[in-house]
Motif scaffolding. Structure first.
Motif, PDB file in Angstrom:
ATOM      1  N   GLY A   1     -21.154 102.256 -26.975  1.00 56.42           N
ATOM      2  CA  GLY A   1     -20.815 101.076 -26.189  1.00 56.42           C
ATOM      3  C   GLY A   1     -19.814 101.347 -25.085  1.00 56.42           C
ATOM      4  O   GLY A   1     -19.309 100.423 -24.439  1.00 56.42           O
TER       5      GLY A   1
ATOM      6  N   TYR B   1     -24.902  88.140 -25.480  1.00 57.79           N
ATOM      7  CA  TYR B   1     -24.538  89.274 -26.321  1.00 57.79           C
ATOM      8  C   TYR B   1     -23.033  89.366 -26.535  1.00 57.79           C
ATOM      9  O   TYR B   1     -22.574  89.843 -27.577  1.00 57.79           O
ATOM     10  N   GLU B   2     -22.261  88.906 -25.569  1.00 55.76           N
ATOM     11  CA  GLU B   2     -20.811  88.915 -25.767  1.00 55.76           C
ATOM     12  C   GLU B   2     -20.422  87.956 -26.893  1.00 55.76           C
ATOM     13  O   GLU B   2     -19.537  88.254 -27.705  1.00 55.76           O
TER      14      GLU B   2
ATOM     15  N   LYS C   1     -21.361  89.661 -30.112  1.00 51.91           N
ATOM     16  CA  LYS C   1     -20.382  90.694 -30.439  1.00 51.91           C
ATOM     17  C   LYS C   1     -19.137  90.055 -31.053  1.00 51.91           C
ATOM     18  O   LYS C   1     -18.609  90.535 -32.078  1.00 51.91           O
TER      19      LYS C   1
ATOM     20  N   GLN D   1     -17.768  90.791 -34.760  1.00 55.80           N
ATOM     21  CA  GLN D   1     -16.410  91.315 -34.960  1.00 55.80           C
ATOM     22  C   GLN D   1     -15.590  90.374 -35.837  1.00 55.80           C
ATOM     23  O   GLN D   1     -14.772  90.818 -36.651  1.00 55.80           O
TER      24      GLN D   1
ATOM     25  N   SER E   1     -16.208  98.029 -28.093  1.00 57.69           N
ATOM     26  CA  SER E   1     -17.590  97.960 -27.610  1.00 57.69           C
ATOM     27  C   SER E   1     -17.559  97.297 -26.245  1.00 57.69           C
ATOM     28  O   SER E   1     -17.365  96.091 -26.132  1.00 57.69           O
TER      29      SER E   1
ATOM     30  N   TYR F   1     -25.589  96.476 -27.198  1.00 55.13           N
ATOM     31  CA  TYR F   1     -25.466  95.537 -28.318  1.00 55.13           C
ATOM     32  C   TYR F   1     -25.194  96.283 -29.624  1.00 55.13           C
ATOM     33  O   TYR F   1     -25.709  95.941 -30.677  1.00 55.13           O
TER      34      TYR F   1
ATOM     35  N   GLN G   1     -22.071  98.026 -32.199  1.00 51.38           N
ATOM     36  CA  GLN G   1     -20.677  98.007 -32.629  1.00 51.38           C
ATOM     37  C   GLN G   1     -20.422  99.189 -33.553  1.00 51.38           C
ATOM     38  O   GLN G   1     -21.092  99.335 -34.581  1.00 51.38           O
TER      39      GLN G   1
ATOM     40  N   PHE H   1     -25.794  94.359 -33.195  1.00 53.37           N
ATOM     41  CA  PHE H   1     -25.538  92.929 -33.335  1.00 53.37           C
ATOM     42  C   PHE H   1     -26.511  92.071 -32.517  1.00 53.37           C
ATOM     43  O   PHE H   1     -26.251  90.884 -32.271  1.00 53.37           O
TER      44      PHE H   1
END
Length: 375
Positions: free
Chosen positions: A168, A284-285, A288, A292, A305, A309, A311, A358
């Motif tokens: 990432g 995708y953020e 993530k 997390q 990351s 996508y 982690q 993810f």
């Protein structure tokens, strides 16, 4: 005699098969498990009955090439000639294989930065080249002292991957400046830039080779609609390269696949009129952040990351087992699948790190989180 005597089943297949056997949540392979955009499905349904089922031109559907050129100009301010500098490929992997085999001859050396995606080295070997694996820094940034010291008179190509799979990591401005300095000293070396996650970046913006005037004339850029539009099974990607390189790439492409799936090209061509890649990155953020959050208060250490996508997590506080054995243990005993990062290194460097994908539904990520809390 085998051209790839040391190649066995990929770790992705191994882990997915284990996940299926033990009914584990599969966060190993890099594919989404959520539905594609309804707008894309609607376009697909509308076009399915149209007369679009025969070969497209070898280089790609003209309307799609035009849309890619517009996308490149809009995002990177680069004007690309669709007739001489662009090629639609059957996924980025085929594009990368074709590019390598167009450039690399017997005895040529190719620098690959470890950890690295597993398709690079076999493509070099089939071309008769010699892979030269160079490890990234501990934070997964490129180590240009190591790169420079690995260059010989036989070095033909440097392969870079940005945003980087599996880590990432995203290259910074200084990284590109250092690469440019190296290539000024070694003008006969080409660059293959794997940018399949270009539209999935978070805090730091992705910098494309498309934006580097000093590198454009010696670089091939690989992109993936499968990744950008989360339709990995469609296997549609594209290459951008200067005419003198693309001419050689097309020679191999025409005898490898000739042309790419016609329906997928037509659908993507129309979908590019309505898709917003900023929304893709934002989605995708959020995923993530959710994943997390699930990892908080576990014994896994969350690593940065910046894009893709994926982690990475460090499990050294949990187990002393090597990463392959621990990844198998996670599947068999805890019902969750990942990828051990050591498989991305030539020398199997084991830092007790796993890669999770993810690109999954929120429900899947929450269920995975509950399992990770029990470890």
């Amino acid at each position: 005699m085998s051209k790839l005597p040391n190649v066995t089943a990929s770790i992705f297949s191994v882990m997915s098969q284990l996940a299926n056997k033990y009914q584990a949540i599969n966060l190993s392979q890099g594919f989404p498990n959520f539905p594609v955009d309804e707008k894309l499905l609607k376009i697909s349904e509308q076009l399915l009955s149209a007369n679009i089922h025969q070969y497209t031109p070898m280089a790609g559907l003209p309307t799609l090439l035009e849309k890619i050129a517009l996308l490149t100009k809009t995002n990177y301010k680069r004007k690309v000639d669709i007739k001489t500098e662009m090629l639609v490929t059957s996924g980025a992997t085929q594009g990368i294989y074709t590019a390598i085999n167009a450039i690399v001859n017997k005895g040529d050396e190719v620098i690959i930065l470890d950890p690295s995606y597993d398709s690079y080295e076999p493509s070099v070997l089939v071309a008769g080249g010699k892979p030269v694996r160079v490890s990234l820094n501990d934070d997964y940034s490129p180590n240009f002292n190591r790169i420079a010291s690995s260059i010989t008179t036989k070095t033909k190509l440097i392969i870079i991957n940005n945003p980087h799979n599996p880590t990432g990591k995203i290259w910074e401005e200084k990284d590109f400046e250092d690469l440019e300095l190296i290539l000024e000293k070694h003008p006969d070396i080409y660059v293959l830039s794997d940018e399949v996650y270009e539209y999935i970046s978070f805090k730091h913006a992705h910098i494309s080779i498309n934006t580097r005037p000093k590198l454009i004339e010696k670089s091939i850029i690989a992109s993936s609609f499968g990744k950008s539009l989360h339709v990995t099974g469609w296997k549609v990607g594209y290459l951008i390269a200067p005419e003198h390189l693309m001419k050689e790439i097309k020679k191999i492409h025409q005898f490898l696949v000739f042309s790419v799936n016609s329906i997928a090209q037509h659908v993507i061509s129309e979908y590019l009129d309505v898709v917003d890649f900023k929304e893709v990155a934002e989605m995708y953020e959020k995923k993530k952040a959710l994943f997390q959050q699930q990892l908080e208060h576990t014994r896994f250490k969350i690593l940065p990351s910046e894009g893709t996508y994926f982690q990475l997590v460090n499990y050294s506080e949990i187990s002393s087992k090597n990463d392959i054995d621990f990844a198998k243990e996670l599947i068999i005993e805890h019902g969750i699948a990942s990828i051990p990062v050591s498989v991305f290194y030539k020398d199997a460097t084991d830092k007790k790190i796993l890669r999770f994908c993810f690109a999954k539904t929120d429900e899947t990520l929450i269920k995975a989180g509950k399992k990770l809390h029990t470890i």
